[in-house]
Design a protein around this motif. Structure first.
Motif, mmCIF file in Angstrom:
data_model
loop_
_atom_site.group_PDB
_atom_site.id
_atom_site.type_symbol
_atom_site.label_atom_id
_atom_site.label_comp_id
_atom_site.label_asym_id
_atom_site.label_seq_id
_atom_site.Cartn_x
_atom_site.Cartn_y
_atom_site.Cartn_z
ATOM 1 N N LEU A 19 0.821 -1.209 0.000
ATOM 2 C CA LEU A 19 0.000 0.000 0.000
ATOM 3 C C LEU A 19 0.858 1.263 0.000
ATOM 4 C CD1 LEU A 19 -2.747 -1.051 2.596
ATOM 5 C CD2 LEU A 19 -2.911 -1.038 0.090
ATOM 6 N N ASP A 20 2.019 1.204 0.633
ATOM 7 C CA ASP A 20 2.851 2.405 0.743
ATOM 8 C C ASP A 20 3.453 2.847 -0.588
ATOM 9 O OD1 ASP A 20 2.350 2.708 3.390
ATOM 10 O OD2 ASP A 20 4.262 1.892 4.101
ATOM 11 N N VAL A 21 3.551 1.933 -1.548
ATOM 12 C CA VAL A 21 4.144 2.327 -2.832
ATOM 13 C C VAL A 21 3.084 2.739 -3.863
ATOM 14 C CG1 VAL A 21 6.135 0.852 -2.476
ATOM 15 C CG2 VAL A 21 4.152 -0.058 -3.712
ATOM 16 N N LEU A 22 1.827 2.631 -3.477
ATOM 17 C CA LEU A 22 0.769 3.037 -4.404
ATOM 18 C C LEU A 22 0.776 4.553 -4.582
ATOM 19 C CD1 LEU A 22 -2.232 0.831 -3.203
ATOM 20 C CD2 LEU A 22 -0.811 0.508 -5.243
ATOM 21 N N PRO A 23 0.398 5.046 -5.779
ATOM 22 C CA PRO A 23 0.351 6.500 -5.997
ATOM 23 C C PRO A 23 -0.878 7.150 -5.388
ATOM 24 C CG PRO A 23 -0.289 5.352 -7.999
ATOM 25 C CD PRO A 23 0.150 4.286 -7.029
ATOM 26 N N GLN A 24 -1.820 6.349 -4.864
ATOM 27 C CA GLN A 24 -3.038 6.894 -4.250
ATOM 28 C C GLN A 24 -2.930 6.897 -2.733
ATOM 29 O OE1 GLN A 24 -3.355 4.115 -6.376
ATOM 30 N NE2 GLN A 24 -3.863 5.293 -8.232
ATOM 31 N N MET A 25 -3.679 7.814 -2.127
ATOM 32 C CA MET A 25 -3.900 7.705 -0.689
ATOM 33 C C MET A 25 -4.770 6.471 -0.428
ATOM 34 S SD MET A 25 -4.920 11.438 0.765
ATOM 35 C CE MET A 25 -3.775 12.799 0.881
ATOM 36 N N VAL A 26 -4.501 5.756 0.660
ATOM 37 C CA VAL A 26 -5.345 4.634 1.065
ATOM 38 C C VAL A 26 -5.623 4.775 2.559
ATOM 39 C CG1 VAL A 26 -5.641 2.135 1.169
ATOM 40 C CG2 VAL A 26 -4.308 3.147 -0.695
ATOM 41 N N TRP A 27 -6.910 4.727 2.915
ATOM 42 C CA TRP A 27 -7.317 4.847 4.315
ATOM 43 C C TRP A 27 -8.161 3.645 4.687
ATOM 44 C CZ3 TRP A 27 -9.910 10.382 4.088
ATOM 45 C CH2 TRP A 27 -8.941 11.332 3.748
ATOM 46 N N GLN A 28 -8.030 3.229 5.932
ATOM 47 C CA GLN A 28 -8.998 2.311 6.515
ATOM 48 C C GLN A 28 -9.860 3.123 7.473
ATOM 49 O OE1 GLN A 28 -7.672 -1.550 8.074
ATOM 50 N NE2 GLN A 28 -9.061 -1.226 9.819
ATOM 51 N N LEU A 29 -11.181 3.069 7.255
ATOM 52 C CA LEU A 29 -12.109 3.896 8.024
ATOM 53 C C LEU A 29 -13.116 3.023 8.746
ATOM 54 C CD1 LEU A 29 -12.927 6.578 5.284
ATOM 55 C CD2 LEU A 29 -11.273 6.787 7.146
ATOM 56 N N GLY A 30 -13.526 3.489 9.934
ATOM 57 C CA GLY A 30 -14.617 2.849 10.640
ATOM 58 C C GLY A 30 -15.961 3.312 10.088
ATOM 59 N N SER A 31 -17.040 2.748 10.621
ATOM 60 C CA SER A 31 -18.379 3.047 10.107
ATOM 61 C C SER A 31 -18.762 4.505 10.310
ATOM 62 C CB SER A 31 -19.415 2.138 10.769
ATOM 63 O OG SER A 31 -19.404 2.337 12.181
ATOM 64 N N GLN A 32 -18.161 5.177 11.294
ATOM 65 C CA GLN A 32 -18.459 6.588 11.541
ATOM 66 C C GLN A 32 -17.440 7.520 10.883
ATOM 67 O OE1 GLN A 32 -21.324 7.469 13.024
ATOM 68 N NE2 GLN A 32 -21.692 5.244 12.928
ATOM 69 N N GLY A 33 -16.590 6.944 10.034
ATOM 70 C CA GLY A 33 -15.635 7.762 9.325
ATOM 71 C C GLY A 33 -14.352 8.018 10.084
ATOM 72 N N GLN A 34 -14.119 7.305 11.202
ATOM 73 C CA GLN A 34 -12.891 7.502 11.949
ATOM 74 C C GLN A 34 -11.741 6.755 11.270
ATOM 75 O OE1 GLN A 34 -15.478 5.768 12.830
ATOM 76 N NE2 GLN A 34 -14.985 3.914 14.043
#
Length: 376
Positions: A19-34
């Motif tokens: 994931l760190d070498v991808l050109p996109q931002m990647v987030w893991q989010l909870g159901s409330q957007g945290q």
């Protein structure tokens, strides 16, 4: 941290190398957007450490002007439990905001509450291009509005001219015609031949001037017509030919008319259109040739295409556009009579009805005028 969150976090951590070498931002989010985790690209875009994101609600990073709408969309879309997209301005390094497009995917969990994986691609260039396009469209709309206003002013000027032509110009012309006619009746044959010729020339000039005024008024009134109605062109052309029966008989012309359709338009103007084209076909003939005129129509891509073809003297390509000008003549009056306005009226009528008019011709071999009218 719940078991579900820990499981997803472990999976995200295990894949971080990729994931760190991808050109996109990647987030893991909870159901409330945290925010539960982010990849290296996110850290580079934001200039913040990973710890600064953990537990943060992603909405806090969104531009204040976008925040309310994005949150409303987020809560609506996550309820469906399916992938979706969000686009918004995100706070990046040095507090600058850039446009991103996020693809959001649900992550499987044992409970009914989804976790989400969001990958964001910067779309700043596209948004700037869209903004520029909107600006250009707005500028174009302003130009169109200005041009429309200019055309409306021109139309009003033309209407004013029509009033002047029908009143102020006709009155002195009527006076001239009356006095010259009186001179002709009283003194014709009593003066010398030159005087009689001058009087005849004056009468002829006054008649031509009156006809020119009529023609100008016809041009100015093309845009002034009752609502369009169905017009049977087969009947209209038959009526035009009946009106021209003396000219047709005098020239011995052969006029062939194919099957013509019903269109939506102004009866008077469409009759004038065909009369002008047929008269030209009969008039512009070499000496000794019997005029032959063919009129037919075909349906093409939602338009009727008409063809009025003759075997006359033809027109040079250099004059194809010139002949549509007002008072444009290619020949002197002694050879072919007329004011040189018939084709200008014809083109104006066609354009008023949503069509186009053009021609095909070769000198000495005849001319075909083609025009289109919308199908009903």
């Amino acid at each position: 941290m719940t078991t579900e969150v820990a499981s997803n976090a472990d999976a995200f951590a295990a894949a971080r190398g990729l994931l760190d070498v991808l050109p996109q931002m990647v987030w893991q989010l909870g159901s409330q957007g945290q925010v539960q985790d982010v990849n290296g690209r996110t850290l580079r875009y934001s200039g913040r450490p990973r710890e600064a994101f953990l537990g943060l609600r992603f909405a806090e990073l969104i531009h204040p002007d976008d925040r309310t709408q994005v949150l409303a969309d987020w809560h609506t879309l996550i309820a469906g439990g399916r992938p979706f997209q969000l686009s918004f301005r995100l706070c990046c390094n040095q507090g600058r905001y850039y446009w991103f497009l996020f693809q959001v995917q649900p992550l499987p969990t044992p409970s009914s509450n989804f976790a989400w994986l969001a990958s964001g691609t910067i779309v700043q260039a596209q948004k700037q291009a869209e903004a520029e396009l909107q600006r250009l469209n707005h500028t174009l709309e302003q130009h169109v509005e200005q041009r429309t206003a200019q055309l409306l002013r021109s139309n009003r000027s033309l209407e004013q001219f029509a009033y002047v032509a029908s009143h102020d110009l006709r009155e002195p012309l009527r006076t001239i015609s009356s006095f010259v006619g009186l001179l002709r009746r009283k003194y014709q044959g009593q003066l010398d031949d030159q005087a009689d010729r001058l009087i005849a020339m004056t009468v002829s000039a006054a008649e031509r001037m009156n006809k020119m005024i009529d023609d100008l008024l016809a041009v100015s009134r093309i845009g002034q017509h009752p609502p369009f109605q169905p017009v049977n062109l087969q009947e209209r052309v038959a009526a035009v030919l009946e009106n021209l029966h003396v000219l047709i008989e005098d020239t011995g012309a052969v006029v062939e008319v194919g099957q013509l359709p019903v269109v939506v338009g102004d009866t008077s103007q469409l009759s004038q259109l065909f009369q002008n084209l047929i008269v030209n076909a009969l008039k512009f003939q070499p000496p000794g040739r019997v005029p032959a005129v063919c009129i037919h129509a075909v349906s093409l891509d939602g338009m009727w295409q008409f063809r009025v073809e003759d075997n006359g003297i033809g027109i040079a390509p250099a004059d194809f556009e010139r002949i549509f000008g007002v008072f444009q003549r290619l020949h002197d009056r002694q050879t072919y009579e007329g004011n040189g306005i018939g084709l200008a009226i014809a083109r104006s009528v066609i354009e008023e009805h949503g069509g186009t008019l053009w021609l095909e011709s070769q000198l000495g071999e005849g001319t075909a005028f083609l025009f289109t009218l919308p199908e009903p």
